[in-house]
Design an enzyme around this catalytic site. Sequence first.
Site, PDB file in Angstrom:
ATOM      1  N   HIS B 232     -13.461 -18.440  12.649  1.00  0.00           N
ATOM      2  CA  HIS B 232     -14.629 -18.957  11.937  1.00  0.00           C
ATOM      3  C   HIS B 232     -14.176 -20.197  11.172  1.00  0.00           C
ATOM      4  O   HIS B 232     -13.107 -20.186  10.583  1.00  0.00           O
ATOM      5  CB  HIS B 232     -15.158 -17.883  10.986  1.00  0.00           C
ATOM      6  CG  HIS B 232     -16.500 -18.188  10.415  1.00  0.00           C
ATOM      7  ND1 HIS B 232     -16.684 -19.142   9.447  1.00  0.00           N
ATOM      8  CD2 HIS B 232     -17.727 -17.673  10.672  1.00  0.00           C
ATOM      9  CE1 HIS B 232     -17.981 -19.198   9.147  1.00  0.00           C
ATOM     10  NE2 HIS B 232     -18.632 -18.319   9.876  1.00  0.00           N
ATOM     11  N   LEU B 242     -14.572 -15.091   4.129  1.00  0.00           N
ATOM     12  CA  LEU B 242     -15.563 -15.920   4.799  1.00  0.00           C
ATOM     13  C   LEU B 242     -16.531 -16.626   3.855  1.00  0.00           C
ATOM     14  O   LEU B 242     -17.106 -16.008   2.971  1.00  0.00           O
ATOM     15  CB  LEU B 242     -16.376 -15.007   5.718  1.00  0.00           C
ATOM     16  CG  LEU B 242     -17.022 -15.668   6.892  1.00  0.00           C
ATOM     17  CD1 LEU B 242     -15.966 -16.144   7.854  1.00  0.00           C
ATOM     18  CD2 LEU B 242     -17.930 -14.665   7.586  1.00  0.00           C
ATOM     19  N   HIS B 345     -11.418 -14.187  12.811  1.00  0.00           N
ATOM     20  CA  HIS B 345     -12.626 -13.493  12.391  1.00  0.00           C
ATOM     21  C   HIS B 345     -12.985 -12.295  13.262  1.00  0.00           C
ATOM     22  O   HIS B 345     -13.405 -11.258  12.779  1.00  0.00           O
ATOM     23  CB  HIS B 345     -13.758 -14.511  12.410  1.00  0.00           C
ATOM     24  CG  HIS B 345     -15.065 -14.000  11.906  1.00  0.00           C
ATOM     25  ND1 HIS B 345     -15.169 -13.336  10.713  1.00  0.00           N
ATOM     26  CD2 HIS B 345     -16.321 -14.062  12.421  1.00  0.00           C
ATOM     27  CE1 HIS B 345     -16.431 -13.002  10.514  1.00  0.00           C
ATOM     28  NE2 HIS B 345     -17.152 -13.417  11.544  1.00  0.00           N
TER      29      HIS B 345
END
Lengths: 321, 566
Positions: B232, B242, B345
């Site tokens: 990601h 994240l 991710h």
Amino acid sequence: MEKREATFRIKRFNPLKDTKPYYQEFKLTVFKGMTLLEVLQQIKDKIDPTLAFRAFCRSAICGSCSVKVNGFPKLACKTQVITELEKFKTDTLTIEPLDNMEVIRDLIVDWDGALKKMEELKPYLIPDPKVVPQTLEEECKVLPQELKKYDKFTDCILCTSCFSACTAVNIDEKYGGPFQLARLYRFAVDKRDALKGERAKIGYAYNMWNCVRCEKCADVCPKHIAPVDGIMKLRGISIEVGLKDNPGARHVEAFYKSLLESGTLNEVLLPLRTKGIKGIIENLPVGIKMLLKGKAHSPILKPIKEHKSLVKLIKVAMEVE
Amino acid sequence: MLTYDIVIVGAGGGGLYAALETSRKKGLKVAVISKVYPTRSHTGAAQGGINAALGNVAPDSPEKHAYDTVKGSDFLADQDAVELMCEMAPKIIREMEHMGLPFSRLENGKIAQRPFGGASFPRTCYAADKTGHVMLQTLYEQCIRFGVHFLNEWFVLSLVHNGERMAGLTALNLRNGKVEGIRAKAVILATGGHARIYWNRTSNALGNTGDGVAMALRAGVGLKDMEFVQFHPTGLRRSGILVTEGARGEGGYLINSKGERFMERYAPEKLELAPRDLVSRAIETEIMEGRGFKDEEGNEFVYLDLRHLGRKKIIERLPQIRELAIDFEGIDPIKEPIPVRPTAHYSMGGIDADKFGRTEIKGLYAVGECACISVHGANRLGGNSLLDIVVFGKIAGEDASESVGEWELLPFKESLVKEEEERIKSLFDGEGKENLAELRNQLSDAMSKGVGIFREEKGIKEAIEKVEEIRERAQKLKVYDRSSVFNTNLQQTLEFLNMVEVARTIAFGALERKESRGAHFRKDFPKRDDEKFLKHSVIKRREDGELSISWKPVVITKFKPEERKY
Ligand SMILES: Cc1cc2nc3c(=O)[nH]c(=O)nc-3n(C[C@H](O)[C@H](O)[C@H](O)COP(=O)(O)OP(=O)(O)OC[C@H]3O[C@@H](n4cnc5c(N)ncnc54)[C@H](O)[C@@H]3O)c2cc1C
Ligand code: SF4
Ligand code: SF4
Ligand code: FES
């Protein structure tokens, strides 16, 4: 980068070796951005691999890492160390396991009792066949405002911080507990549920009237939930479903009295002693803040005398400062 | 010995759905075993949502959902499995809704849906920014309702079978340090992903260490498409946590050390909103070519700048992202830019399983992120993983419940428990010349460097050598904590050993796949090569510990491979 030395006083206990818990100090350089969880990990990686604590998501969503920091339950992964040191104006943070649960080892407590209580309260939707469609071709329609009634309570990550801080849990073994009763409320106002208001009777059986409204649960919740609000509303429902002239109201008064007599009310004032007036203002229970602003909530019971005097006391304290 | 009909390993969305399904069949003895309490599982961290062609916002169909998924997968997904998943999606969303899941709603009371990367319609159902969390909580609540039996804080060590059929597993009870054999006719693995291999740059939970995948590998079961790991673009500099697309969606800029909005060079039209893999590669290129920032700890990063949006907009539109930056990085995006870099991710690869979750060993199932069914192929679309775990959790739960009646309990050699005890004992008696944290960092560095966002033969080979060296050195690890109560030092060491085994297979697969497809980008083979590589890699561990690779055809039904353009 902002850096400083800090000492972490950690409460240790290994049931196989220690007859009683003790404190061990670890000195570390900490910097801006560092979380308490990183500190614990660094101690484990570099100084003492035997330090035991729980952690999983690192992002405040799994509820594994709650510990007490200078007396207050906090998620280690969501706690900025420098901020905490500044808040307490200190170089030392004391890290301890949560209260109201048995310590298994070091910072790890036994969650089973607290979770079993939740299980007993039937914390799940029992679909009402009159509301929930009986086929998978269709969803049950729920308006945004209907969802709003309980949405906030579904944020609970079962970190047990509120359970650790709860005055009623501490005094009454039978008490359902803050996150548990709040979840019960969540289903009581979900139109899809078959029991709905009847759930208040479960709350009643689990002594929800023993909540002393100290608001500590709301204070410590890392998800900004106020379990006490749910409990107050569930009390309201219990009156609606016919538990009107209940011994609850009388009960609660007696409870306050015994609190006062046993001196346990001091617990409510604990932040005052440990953090000074400034600290307490930012950590002030939501309810009291509202009372201070003249917006007392929870219409079910009038604020009880003792509660009022508590507010008075804090007002005086604030003026002194 | 503990004995069950079915044991489900893992209590995330995949494991819990399987458990609910088994509870429908009366009289079965089922246990869910998990190294953390169910609601701690990583499913809870998913924020964005779950895809289903409900058509509540715009007309949609399972077929369109299937097409987007296959295209997103760069045509490596098995289309029969994708069709099944997309067909079941609306039903399973409604089923969870009927269980009480608090989905966000439209004004008319229907489940709300929003657009998500790679989808041609607003198809993603969500509950604010806590979709995975409420899903996990709801499934757990229903498990309580139906009396599902949990073994919490047990660490599964190994799988036991006779070469054809499952006999059970061995596990360590973290509470008392005992290794136990558990007999079962069927075992459903739902142990989640393995992106923790990239230890210092991953969005995953500390426990996403690929235990189930490693166990399967050791048990001789094939692993499919392991080379595919999704990065990601925006993880926090230090933790890898994240920062969701929302920040860029609202107009955030990516800035390099020259103060340039560098996406102008990579995607002049879409800029910061280009597809995930493209943005990840752009950031990585900036850093590699010296236009990134570096902090005192040596972390390299670029800035995600929100300041120009202004205080009001940040507070109103991006409160969660602000809170996250303050809590985990100590930075207020109103005043400072957020340091970010790509973060590992999602694991597309995993245990080779078919669309019933069945593996090559009868009675062994794999579902969720630890499995490769394969519905994500070379690249997973946002919102498709939560769907994958519940759909195939349900199917496997049902399949196992129906099958175990015909199966007998196999004999289980007591000596296998002894073997695991010995393995643990040898860790206590280790030489102690190596340090766990140090080796873990080295594994992470080697994998990020050689088998990360950019790959090429030389780099992959270096990574393989390094991983082999780490594997060798790991023999000298020592567990210093000898306590039998909650020995997290032991647990972390076992997890590390699992990660090393899985890392080898990722690197091996990456070396053999001489093309670029989805998340797998080879600088030396920058094009997709359907002629040679429109196929799944399957990696196995031979008796002597060496890895071997074979290939399996991709199932193609309706959608002919075409260039993936957005
Ligand atoms: C930050 C983040 C955001 C995401 N957002 C989205 C999204 O918006 N939409 C989407 O579709 N997907 C999303 N994903 C992906 C998705 O959340 C995961 O792929 C999915 O939840 C995996 O579920 P699972 O059931 O396979 O495994 P998990 O939920 O990871 O559960 C694994 C279980 O296995 C157990 N286990 C593992 N090893 C052992 C062992 N040795 N012994 C015993 N038990 C063991 C664990 O205790 C745990 O209970 C996101 C992922 C991340 C990291
Ligand atoms: S307000 Fe009630 S539930 Fe909350 S902590 Fe105080 S006594 Fe416990
Ligand atoms: S209500 Fe808040 S403090 Fe209590 S368990 Fe839930 S998240 Fe934790
Ligand atoms: S590690 Fe999950 S809440 Fe802190």
